[in-house]
Structure formats: structure tokens, C-alpha cells
Design a protein around this motif. Structure first.
Motif, PDB file in Angstrom:
ATOM      1  N   GLY A   1      70.735  28.915   1.396  1.00  0.00           N
ATOM      2  CA  GLY A   1      71.044  27.982   2.386  1.00  0.00           C
ATOM      3  C   GLY A   1      69.896  26.646   2.372  1.00  0.00           C
ATOM      4  N   VAL A   2      69.036  26.811   1.342  1.00  0.00           N
ATOM      5  CA  VAL A   2      68.085  25.663   1.232  1.00  0.00           C
ATOM      6  C   VAL A   2      68.810  24.446   0.720  1.00  0.00           C
ATOM      7  CG1 VAL A   2      65.795  24.988   0.345  1.00  0.00           C
ATOM      8  CG2 VAL A   2      66.137  27.256   1.136  1.00  0.00           C
ATOM      9  N   PRO A   3      68.905  23.277   1.169  1.00  0.00           N
ATOM     10  CA  PRO A   3      69.512  22.110   0.597  1.00  0.00           C
ATOM     11  C   PRO A   3      68.907  21.830  -0.741  1.00  0.00           C
ATOM     12  CG  PRO A   3      69.077  21.783   2.888  1.00  0.00           C
ATOM     13  CD  PRO A   3      68.208  23.025   2.579  1.00  0.00           C
ATOM     14  N   GLU A   4      69.595  21.172  -1.522  1.00  0.00           N
ATOM     15  CA  GLU A   4      69.162  20.747  -2.613  1.00  0.00           C
ATOM     16  C   GLU A   4      68.598  19.255  -2.611  1.00  0.00           C
ATOM     17  OE1 GLU A   4      69.451  22.188  -5.570  1.00  0.00           O
ATOM     18  OE2 GLU A   4      70.479  23.712  -5.074  1.00  0.00           O
ATOM     19  N   GLY A   5      67.552  19.069  -3.195  1.00  0.00           N
ATOM     20  CA  GLY A   5      67.008  18.011  -3.311  1.00  0.00           C
ATOM     21  C   GLY A   5      66.018  17.680  -4.483  1.00  0.00           C
ATOM     22  N   ASP A   6      65.245  16.474  -4.509  1.00  0.00           N
ATOM     23  CA  ASP A   6      64.415  16.374  -5.647  1.00  0.00           C
ATOM     24  C   ASP A   6      63.027  16.482  -5.018  1.00  0.00           C
ATOM     25  OD1 ASP A   6      66.548  15.043  -7.051  1.00  0.00           O
ATOM     26  OD2 ASP A   6      66.009  13.125  -5.684  1.00  0.00           O
ATOM     27  N   GLY A   7      62.000  16.633  -6.242  1.00  0.00           N
ATOM     28  CA  GLY A   7      60.645  17.041  -5.976  1.00  0.00           C
ATOM     29  C   GLY A   7      60.621  18.699  -5.658  1.00  0.00           C
ATOM     30  N   PRO A   8      58.972  18.876  -5.566  1.00  0.00           N
ATOM     31  CA  PRO A   8      58.794  20.337  -5.344  1.00  0.00           C
ATOM     32  C   PRO A   8      58.985  20.659  -3.933  1.00  0.00           C
ATOM     33  CG  PRO A   8      57.048  18.863  -6.386  1.00  0.00           C
ATOM     34  CD  PRO A   8      57.795  18.114  -6.183  1.00  0.00           C
ATOM     35  N   VAL A   9      59.093  22.203  -3.741  1.00  0.00           N
ATOM     36  CA  VAL A   9      59.760  22.659  -2.424  1.00  0.00           C
ATOM     37  C   VAL A   9      58.328  23.414  -1.753  1.00  0.00           C
ATOM     38  CG1 VAL A   9      61.285  23.986  -1.132  1.00  0.00           C
ATOM     39  CG2 VAL A   9      62.115  22.513  -3.017  1.00  0.00           C
ATOM     40  N   VAL A  10      57.850  23.218  -0.784  1.00  0.00           N
ATOM     41  CA  VAL A  10      56.787  24.076  -0.266  1.00  0.00           C
ATOM     42  C   VAL A  10      57.667  24.992   0.614  1.00  0.00           C
ATOM     43  CG1 VAL A  10      55.034  24.394   1.375  1.00  0.00           C
ATOM     44  CG2 VAL A  10      55.136  22.447  -0.388  1.00  0.00           C
ATOM     45  N   PHE A  11      57.552  26.391   0.728  1.00  0.00           N
ATOM     46  CA  PHE A  11      57.958  27.354   1.601  1.00  0.00           C
ATOM     47  C   PHE A  11      56.793  28.100   2.367  1.00  0.00           C
ATOM     48  CE2 PHE A  11      61.031  27.363  -1.604  1.00  0.00           C
ATOM     49  CZ  PHE A  11      62.007  27.507  -1.226  1.00  0.00           C
ATOM     50  N   ILE A  12      56.803  28.066   3.518  1.00  0.00           N
ATOM     51  CA  ILE A  12      55.692  28.440   4.720  1.00  0.00           C
ATOM     52  C   ILE A  12      56.327  29.774   5.295  1.00  0.00           C
ATOM     53  CG2 ILE A  12      54.102  28.002   6.123  1.00  0.00           C
ATOM     54  CD1 ILE A  12      54.309  25.001   5.274  1.00  0.00           C
ATOM     55  N   ALA A  13      55.694  30.874   5.193  1.00  0.00           N
ATOM     56  CA  ALA A  13      56.184  32.118   5.959  1.00  0.00           C
ATOM     57  C   ALA A  13      55.229  32.062   7.146  1.00  0.00           C
ATOM     58  CB  ALA A  13      56.157  33.190   5.223  1.00  0.00           C
ATOM     59  N   MET A  14      55.864  32.292   8.190  1.00  0.00           N
ATOM     60  CA  MET A  14      55.126  32.482   9.595  1.00  0.00           C
ATOM     61  C   MET A  14      54.680  33.901   9.788  1.00  0.00           C
ATOM     62  SD  MET A  14      55.489  29.354  10.435  1.00  0.00           S
ATOM     63  CE  MET A  14      54.925  29.265  11.909  1.00  0.00           C
ATOM     64  N   ALA A  15      53.382  33.912  10.255  1.00  0.00           N
ATOM     65  CA  ALA A  15      52.585  35.300  10.332  1.00  0.00           C
ATOM     66  C   ALA A  15      52.941  35.682  11.664  1.00  0.00           C
ATOM     67  CB  ALA A  15      51.227  35.079  10.148  1.00  0.00           C
ATOM     68  N   GLU A  16      52.818  37.112  12.068  1.00  0.00           N
ATOM     69  CA  GLU A  16      52.529  38.045  10.896  1.00  0.00           C
ATOM     70  C   GLU A  16      53.927  38.557  10.700  1.00  0.00           C
ATOM     71  OE1 GLU A  16      50.460  41.570  12.200  1.00  0.00           O
ATOM     72  OE2 GLU A  16      52.012  42.194  13.303  1.00  0.00           O
ATOM     73  N   THR A  17      54.723  38.328  11.332  1.00  0.00           N
ATOM     74  CA  THR A  17      56.203  39.168  11.328  1.00  0.00           C
ATOM     75  C   THR A  17      57.115  38.629  10.035  1.00  0.00           C
ATOM     76  OG1 THR A  17      56.185  39.194  13.863  1.00  0.00           O
ATOM     77  CG2 THR A  17      58.421  39.720  12.602  1.00  0.00           C
ATOM     78  N   ALA A  18      56.924  37.418   9.692  1.00  0.00           N
ATOM     79  CA  ALA A  18      57.663  36.808   8.686  1.00  0.00           C
ATOM     80  C   ALA A  18      57.044  36.674   7.410  1.00  0.00           C
ATOM     81  CB  ALA A  18      58.568  35.635   9.178  1.00  0.00           C
ATOM     82  N   VAL A  19      55.797  37.417   7.231  1.00  0.00           N
ATOM     83  CA  VAL A  19      55.346  36.884   5.743  1.00  0.00           C
ATOM     84  C   VAL A  19      56.062  37.437   4.778  1.00  0.00           C
ATOM     85  CG1 VAL A  19      52.985  37.609   4.517  1.00  0.00           C
ATOM     86  CG2 VAL A  19      52.947  36.721   6.859  1.00  0.00           C
TER      87      VAL A  19
END
Length: 398
Positions: A81-99
Motif C-alpha cells: 500500500g506504500v505509494p510509488e514515488g521518487d527518492g529514498p523512503v524512510v520507514f519508522i516503526a513505533m515503539a514498543e508495540t509496532a517495532v
């Protein structure tokens, strides 16, 4: 035959649910994904004056045991579901439950986009290293202070500072406030971020708030979720446990590792295949195995569980938590023990009773302090200290 385009489509009626919790009345209206509700989540009551309810995910590997491949499938669905786009992508997981969820979504996205540049970071409630950090608040949490560390390596720093898309991953979205706080902090680091995407199992922000994300965030914002709806909660006049779930000391060494995502990763973790091969030779195929993560240390244990599952074993994965939950609804059993990070606060394991599994494999990033030994003895478990993804030490329990 082609469908007629001049005939209005019937309106899809939302699914209405009402749950009387010990802590109050929870009303839920589902607009999307209702057919998957029972497979994806249940309801529980939290011992928390700020929020007396909990949506218990059955595919997160936190409060409910789940098959590893089931989790990996969810990771792939959210990554798609992550949209297509240009350039690098940063994924950040939310602690602690969703790490673990966030790291799994990141790795699923990498598999689907070979050659694309991406960075994984997790928020944390522990200070590691001496580099700069961002502090922000998850207001409704039992442990509200969170930190995001600046990546330690120059390539990882460059990815963060040149990325165009932020993907924030959590198990559930309710108000969006924490996502907004973190996005604003990231924009101060990198004003070039051009898009934010929220990837969650359940989106309970409601349709109006979801449609208004772009205006609220100040840049194009999208939502990817397996369930969508909204809720109302009427708290009951009942006592709750107000015991602290966070005792932050900036100078304290908690044993939280820098090797698994707190300081940035631009690649997938390697599964402990050699360890899995050895364990598979020691465990009978008909025996039930629980691979247990601890606190914020979740994804490496999921990879071990998946490696064992590929070898034909009956495996579930789960994790301990600092979140106090009542034994009601989707939480049928609770174990309490001292935390292995040495904060001196209670930690919990839900929906697991001693003797329920033939083998319990506890995976931890911290040194094997007395609390871990006692916990392992209570569950008749084995301890595996992950120094790095390639260096895993079995710690004798007895």
C-alpha cells in the motif's frame, strides 16, 4: 455484460459493534475490512486512566500468539500500500508495540522493490549511544516519552536527509497525533520530505479525519490499513492501576542494542538459519513451540520463528510488553515479571500459561539478568541472547 454506469451503487452500510468493558463502553463502527475483524483483532480493557481500552491485534505478535507466516503476509499487504514515488523512503516503526511490524513492512517493501534505497528506524524508549535524538510524546500511552535516534552511519544519515517519503508504521491509528508529532520533527531534520504514508493494521481515525490527513500534515498524506472505522469510548467510574510504565534515566545503560534498527538499517536483517537448523533437530515436529520476543526486541524473534516454521515445526511468535492489560475479552491469561531492561517496572506476557507450549524460546537483546532467568524458569524456557543477528548465544538457565 458490462455494468451500467448510470445506476447508483448501493451504499455500503457500516458494521456496528458495542462492547461493555470493565473500564467503560466501547462502540465501534467499521467501514472497511469488517469481514476480517475476528481474524485481525479483539478487544481488551487497559489498566490506564488515559485510555481504558485496547484493540488487541491478532497478527502483530505482541499480545496474541500468531503464526510467523501469517505475520509476514500482513507485512507484505501493508508494504504493497506504500505509494510509488521518487527518492529514498524512510520507514519508522513505533515503539514498543509496532517495532516488529514496522521492520517487517520495511523488509517486505525491499523485497518488492529490489535496488530501491530505503532506511529503517524504530522509535524507542531507551537512550542508546551519544548521538543526537528527537524526543516526542505518545500522549495516550502508559509510557509516553519516545525517542528517535539519528542514524550513526554516514550512508544511513544521508538516506534520512535526502529521503522523499516517510512511512510511519503502527498497529493502530486513533487520533493521528503521535504520527503528526513525529512527522513535524522529521521535517525539521529534512524539509525535503514530500509525502507521508501511514501504514497500520487498524485505522480508527474515521473517514473525515482520514480524508483530511493532507491538510492536517501540510504535505500529501495517505493511509494504508486492513481495517477502517471509528470508535467512541465512555469511561466507567472504576479504579485503574496508575503504576508507572516508564522510568527514564538519561544516564542509565539499559542494554538496548544499537544493532537492530535504533540507529538505522538500510537492509533486511538476516534470519538466524544456523540456530534454526540446530533447534529443528532438537524439537519433534508435533511439539508446540513459542518463540518469544522481549519488549522492543521483536523482529529477530519473528525471523527465528519463520525459519523454524519453514522447517516444518508448529510455531507461534509473540512478545512481552510493558503495557498493563486486564484479564478480560481478548486477554485470557496474564503473567507479570520484572523487566529485563532494568527499569524496575512490571512487564507482562499475555495469553500464555506455563505448560501451554512444549518449547519456549526467549529471544532478548539485553544481558541475561536475574529477571530473565526467573522468567525463563517460570515458563521452563530457554534463553537466547542476540548480540548481533549473526551472534546468538544460548544462556544456561539452570
Amino acid at each position: 455484460m458490462n455494468a451500467r454506469t448510470d445506476v447508483p451503487l448501493p451504499l455500503r452500510m457500516p458494521t456496528q459493534l458495542s462492547e461493555q468493558l470493565p473500564t467503560g463502553l466501547l462502540d465501534v463502527e467499521l467501514h472497511d475490512g469488517a469481514k476480517e475483524l475476528d481474524a485481525l483483532l479483539g478487544f481488551a480493557a487497559r489498566a490506564n486512566a488515559k485510555r481504558g481500552f485496547l484493540f488487541v491485534s491478532k497478527v502483530l505478535g505482541k499480545h496474541w500468539p500468531v503464526k510467523p507466516q501469517r505475520m509476514l503476509d500482513v507485512h507484505a499487504r501493508l508494504a504493497s500500500g506504500v505509494p510509488e514515488g521518487d527518492g529514498p523512503v524512510v520507514f519508522i516503526a513505533m515503539a514498543e508495540t509496532a517495532v516488529g511490524l514496522g521492520q517487517g513492512v520495511f523488509e517486505a517493501w525491499l523485497r518488492a522493490h529490489p535496488g530501491r534505497a530505503a532506511l529503517f528506524l524504530q522509535t524507542t524508549r531507551y537512550r542508546v549511544g551519544t548521538g543526537p535524538i528527537i524526543e516526542f510524546e505518545e500522549a495516550h500511552s502508559h509510557a509516553p516519552r519516545q525517542f528517535l535516534h539519528m542514524p550513526s552511519g554516514e550512508p544511513e544519515q544521508a538516506l534520512l536527509l535526502t529521503a522523499r517519503t516517510i512511512v510511519l508504521v503502527d498497529d493502530e491509528a486513533s487520533t493521528g497525533n503521535t504520527f503528526l508529532n513525529l512527522t513535524q520533527a522529521c521535517l525539521r531534520l529534512n524539509p525535503g520530505f514530500a509525502r507521508v504514508h501511514l501504514a497500520v493494521i487498524a485505522n480508527f481515525m474515521g473517514q473525515a479525519a482520514t480524508h483530511g490527513l493532507t491538510e492536517r500534515f501540510g504535505l500529501p498524506a495517505t493511509m494504508g490499513a486492513l481495517l477502517g472505522g471509528e470508535y467512541r469510548f465512555q469511561p466507567a467510574a472504576c479504579p485503574v492501576d496508575a503504576a508507572p510504565a516508564q522510568r527514564y534515566d538519561a544516564q542509565a545503560e539499559r542494554g538496548a542494542s544499537t544493532a537492530f534498527g535504533r540507529l538505522g538499517l538500510a537492509r533486511a536483517l538476516r534470519a538466524p538459519e544456523a540456530l534454526a537448523e540446530r533447534l529443528a533437530g532438537e524439537i519433534a515436529p508435533a511439539e508446540k513451540v513459542l518463540v518469544l520476543g522481549t519488549g522492543e526486541f521483536m523482529h529477530a524473534s519473528t525471523l527465528l520463528g519463520a525459519a523454524l516454521e519453514r522447517r516444518g515445526l508448529d510455531v507461534a511468535v509473540q512478545s512481552t510488553t510493558r503495557s498493563p492489560i486486564l484479564t478480560w475479552g481478548a486477554v485470557s491469561h496474564a503473567l507479570t515479571f520484572p523487566d529485563n531492561y532494568g527499569e524496575g517496572i512490571p512487564n507482562f506476557l499475555y495469553n500464555v500459561a506455563p505448560g501451554q507450549y512444549d518449547h519456549v524460546l526467549v529471544c532478548h537483546e539485553t544481558p541475561a539478568i536475574d529477571a530473565l532467568h526467573a522468567f525463563a524458569r517460570d515458563l521452563d524456557a530457554r534463553l537466547f541472547h542476540f548480540h548481533t543477528e549473526d551472534h546468538v548465544e544460548e544462556v544456561p538457565v539452570r
